[in-house]
Design a protein around this motif. Structure first.
Motif, PDB file in Angstrom:
ATOM      1  N   LYS A   5       0.840  -1.206   0.000  1.00  0.00           N
ATOM      2  CA  LYS A   5       0.000   0.000   0.000  1.00  0.00           C
ATOM      3  C   LYS A   5       0.869   1.249   0.000  1.00  0.00           C
ATOM      4  O   LYS A   5       0.597   2.212  -0.732  1.00  0.00           O
ATOM      5  N   ALA A   6       1.946   1.215   0.790  1.00  0.00           N
ATOM      6  CA  ALA A   6       2.865   2.361   0.844  1.00  0.00           C
ATOM      7  C   ALA A   6       3.548   2.565  -0.507  1.00  0.00           C
ATOM      8  O   ALA A   6       3.740   3.708  -0.945  1.00  0.00           O
ATOM      9  N   GLU A   7       3.934   1.472  -1.162  1.00  0.00           N
ATOM     10  CA  GLU A   7       4.516   1.582  -2.508  1.00  0.00           C
ATOM     11  C   GLU A   7       3.561   2.313  -3.441  1.00  0.00           C
ATOM     12  O   GLU A   7       3.953   3.251  -4.145  1.00  0.00           O
ATOM     13  N   ALA A   8       2.311   1.850  -3.470  1.00  0.00           N
ATOM     14  CA  ALA A   8       1.322   2.421  -4.387  1.00  0.00           C
ATOM     15  C   ALA A   8       1.073   3.894  -4.091  1.00  0.00           C
ATOM     16  O   ALA A   8       1.011   4.729  -5.002  1.00  0.00           O
ATOM     17  N   GLU A   9       0.949   4.206  -2.806  1.00  0.00           N
ATOM     18  CA  GLU A   9       0.683   5.599  -2.426  1.00  0.00           C
ATOM     19  C   GLU A   9       1.874   6.502  -2.698  1.00  0.00           C
ATOM     20  O   GLU A   9       1.723   7.648  -3.130  1.00  0.00           O
ATOM     21  N   GLY A  10       3.084   5.988  -2.438  1.00  0.00           N
ATOM     22  CA  GLY A  10       4.293   6.768  -2.705  1.00  0.00           C
ATOM     23  C   GLY A  10       4.457   7.059  -4.186  1.00  0.00           C
ATOM     24  O   GLY A  10       4.774   8.187  -4.590  1.00  0.00           O
ATOM     25  N   ALA A  11       4.221   6.042  -5.014  1.00  0.00           N
ATOM     26  CA  ALA A  11       4.338   6.224  -6.461  1.00  0.00           C
ATOM     27  C   ALA A  11       3.266   7.179  -6.981  1.00  0.00           C
ATOM     28  O   ALA A  11       3.549   8.068  -7.801  1.00  0.00           O
ATOM     29  N   ILE A  38       7.836  -9.122  19.056  1.00  0.00           N
ATOM     30  CA  ILE A  38       8.703  -8.662  17.971  1.00  0.00           C
ATOM     31  C   ILE A  38       9.705  -7.652  18.515  1.00  0.00           C
ATOM     32  O   ILE A  38       9.334  -6.617  19.069  1.00  0.00           O
ATOM     33  N   LYS A  39      10.980  -7.968  18.349  1.00  0.00           N
ATOM     34  CA  LYS A  39      12.039  -7.128  18.905  1.00  0.00           C
ATOM     35  C   LYS A  39      12.802  -6.348  17.842  1.00  0.00           C
ATOM     36  O   LYS A  39      13.513  -5.392  18.170  1.00  0.00           O
ATOM     37  N   ALA A  40      12.672  -6.769  16.579  1.00  0.00           N
ATOM     38  CA  ALA A  40      13.412  -6.077  15.523  1.00  0.00           C
ATOM     39  C   ALA A  40      12.800  -6.404  14.169  1.00  0.00           C
ATOM     40  O   ALA A  40      12.094  -7.401  14.004  1.00  0.00           O
ATOM     41  N   THR A  41      13.080  -5.548  13.207  1.00  0.00           N
ATOM     42  CA  THR A  41      12.719  -5.785  11.817  1.00  0.00           C
ATOM     43  C   THR A  41      13.792  -5.134  10.956  1.00  0.00           C
ATOM     44  O   THR A  41      14.700  -4.486  11.455  1.00  0.00           O
ATOM     45  N   VAL A  42      13.680  -5.347   9.656  1.00  0.00           N
ATOM     46  CA  VAL A  42      14.635  -4.769   8.712  1.00  0.00           C
ATOM     47  C   VAL A  42      13.854  -3.874   7.759  1.00  0.00           C
ATOM     48  O   VAL A  42      12.936  -4.329   7.068  1.00  0.00           O
ATOM     49  N   LEU A  43      14.196  -2.604   7.756  1.00  0.00           N
ATOM     50  CA  LEU A  43      13.491  -1.648   6.897  1.00  0.00           C
ATOM     51  C   LEU A  43      13.990  -1.732   5.467  1.00  0.00           C
ATOM     52  O   LEU A  43      15.169  -1.550   5.193  1.00  0.00           O
ATOM     53  N   GLN A  44      13.048  -2.028   4.553  1.00  0.00           N
ATOM     54  CA  GLN A  44      13.360  -1.820   3.150  1.00  0.00           C
ATOM     55  C   GLN A  44      12.543  -0.603   2.721  1.00  0.00           C
ATOM     56  O   GLN A  44      11.340  -0.528   2.962  1.00  0.00           O
ATOM     57  N   PRO A  45      13.194   0.372   2.111  1.00  0.00           N
ATOM     58  CA  PRO A  45      12.560   1.678   1.883  1.00  0.00           C
ATOM     59  C   PRO A  45      11.554   1.667   0.732  1.00  0.00           C
ATOM     60  O   PRO A  45      11.808   2.166  -0.363  1.00  0.00           O
ATOM     61  N   GLY A  46      10.384   1.071   0.982  1.00  0.00           N
ATOM     62  CA  GLY A  46       9.376   0.920  -0.062  1.00  0.00           C
ATOM     63  C   GLY A  46       8.865   2.233  -0.630  1.00  0.00           C
ATOM     64  O   GLY A  46       8.706   2.376  -1.847  1.00  0.00           O
ATOM     65  N   TRP A  47       8.599   3.201   0.220  1.00  0.00           N
ATOM     66  CA  TRP A  47       8.104   4.512  -0.218  1.00  0.00           C
ATOM     67  C   TRP A  47       9.143   5.187  -1.115  1.00  0.00           C
ATOM     68  O   TRP A  47       8.816   5.683  -2.198  1.00  0.00           O
ATOM     69  N   ALA A  48      10.394   5.185  -0.668  1.00  0.00           N
ATOM     70  CA  ALA A  48      11.472   5.830  -1.426  1.00  0.00           C
ATOM     71  C   ALA A  48      11.706   5.124  -2.762  1.00  0.00           C
ATOM     72  O   ALA A  48      11.936   5.772  -3.788  1.00  0.00           O
TER      73      ALA A  48
END
Length: 312
Positions: A41-47, A256-266
Motif C-alpha cells: 500500500k505504501a509503494e502504491a501511495e508513494g508512487a 517482535i524485537k526487531a525488523t529490517v526496513l526496506q525503503p518501499g516509499w522511497a
C-alpha cells in the motif's frame, strides 16, 4: 465580484490547469500486490503521490500476486496507452512475457521491490538489498537469543525471488551458531493469517522454541499473535519490511524485537522519478539493476519509523 467568488474561480482554474497538465503528460500505471499488506500500500501511495506531483495521471491497481490478473492489468495499461508502468511483480519468470509485450508497445517499465529473471526488458529494477538486510536481521536475532536455542523460520511465497534471498541471508549468519537449531521451516506465503495457523501447528510439535525469524513483517505479526494466544510472551520474533505495526510492537515490548526496513516509499518514488527522466530524455537515468541498502530497526530507532521511512 466578491472575494469568495474570485477565490472559487481561481481554485477552479488551478484545478483545470492541473488536470490539463496531467492529461498532457499522460498516464502512469502503478501495479502492486495487495494493498492489504501495508508495504505494498505504501509503494502504491508513494508512487501515486510522486506521479501526480510531476503532473501525470495515474492508474493504481493490485494484482494480488495472481499472474493472470497481473497480465490483464498490463494489457489494460497497454490498451490505455500508458506512458510508463511501475510494477511490483507477481512472479520472476511469469512476468517476463507481459513486460516484453509492453516494451514492444513502446511502454517502458520500472520494477520495484521484486526483480524478474531477465535483464533488458525493464528500464529499471529497483530493489532492496535483501541479502544485506537479511544478514542484519539474522545478526540481531542471534544476539537476542544469545546464540542458542530452538527457532522457527517462516518463509515467504516460494515463487518470489525475495523469499529465497532473505532465507539465504538468514542462514549464512545463523548456521554459524552451533547452538542455534532450526526445528521448523515453513512457507506462510507472506500472509498474516497463514503465519498464525502455521505457528499454532508448529507450537504443538515444538513447544520449547525461543525464537521466530520471518521473511516479512506480515508473517511476523501472525506469528506474534499465535505466540500470545499460546501464552508464549518470551519467544522472540524478528521480521523484515519495517511496517508501522511491527514498529509499535517493538516500542511496546511485544514479542517482535526487531525488523529490517526496506525503503518501499522511497523506491516507489524513485521509480516514478526515473520514469519521468526516461520520458523526457529517451534514455535511462541509471543502470537497470539498482540495490538500496536496508536498515535494522530495533528499540534504538523504532520511534523514528513511519510509513516505511526512517526520519533523521
Amino acid at each position: 465580484m466578491n472575494t469568495l467568488v474570485k477565490l472559487t474561480l481561481i481554485a477552479s482554474a488551478m484545478l483545470a490547469s492541473s488536470s490539463l497538465l496531467a492529461a498532457e503528460k499522460g498516464l502512469i500505471a502503478i501495479i502492486t500486490p495487495s494493498h492489504d499488506n501495508p508495504f505494498f500500500k505504501a509503494e502504491a501511495e508513494g508512487a501515486k503521490a510522486k506521479a501526480q506531483e510531476l503532473g501525470y495521471s495515474t492508474l493504481v491497481a493490485s494484482h494480488d500476486d495472481d499472474v493472470n490478473k497481473q497480465n490483464q492489468l498490463i494489457e489494460t495499461a497497454i490498451a490505455r496507452k500508458a506512458k510508463a508502468i511501475v510494477l511490483d511483480n507477481a512472479g520472476a519468470d511469469a512476468t517476463v512475457g507481459p513486460l516484453e509485450k509492453a516494451k514492444a508497445a513502446g511502454i517502458p517499465t520500472f520494477l520495484i521491490d521484486r526483480e524478474i529473471n531477465k535483464t533488458g526488458v525493464a528500464v529499471a529494477q529497483i530493489v532492496s538489498n535483501n541479502y544485506q538486510g537479511a544478514q542484519l536481521g539474522a545478526e540481531k536475532f542471534a544476539k537476542l537469543l544469545n546464540g542458542k536455542g530452538e527457532y522457527v523460520e517462516l518463509l515467504g511465497k516460494e515463487s518470489d525471488t525475495n523469499s529465497g534471498v532473505r532465507s539465504q541471508g538468514y542462514h549464512d549468519v545463523l548456521d554459524d551458531y552451533p547452538d542455534l537449531k532450526m526445528v521448523a521451516q515453513q512457507s506462510a506465503n507472506w500472509s498474516q493469517t497463514e503465519a498464525f495457523s502455521r505457528m499454532e501447528t508448529i507450537l504443538q510439535k515444538h513447544p520449547n522454541i525461543v525464537g521466530v525469524i520471518s521473511g516479512n513483517d506480515t508473517m511476523a505479526l501472525g506469528a506474534e499473535a499465535a505466540l500470545k494466544s499460546a501464552g508464549k510472551t518470551n519467544v522472540i520474533v524478528v521480521g523484515f519490511d519495517g511496517s508501522d505495526y511491527v514498529r509499535d510492537s517493538i516500542i511496546n515490548k511485544g514479542n517482535i524485537k526487531a525488523t529490517v526496513l526496506q525503503p518501499g516509499w522511497a523506491q516507489a518514488q524513485m521509480a516514478i522519478e526515473q520514469a519521468d527522466y526516461y520520458l523526457k530524455n529517451g534514455k535511462a537515468q541509471k543502470e537497470e539493476k539498482q540495490l538500496m541498502d536496508c536498515v535494522l530497526i530495533d528499540e534504538s530507532n523504532a520511534s523514528k519509523l513511519k510509513v516505511f521511512n526512517l526520519s533523521e
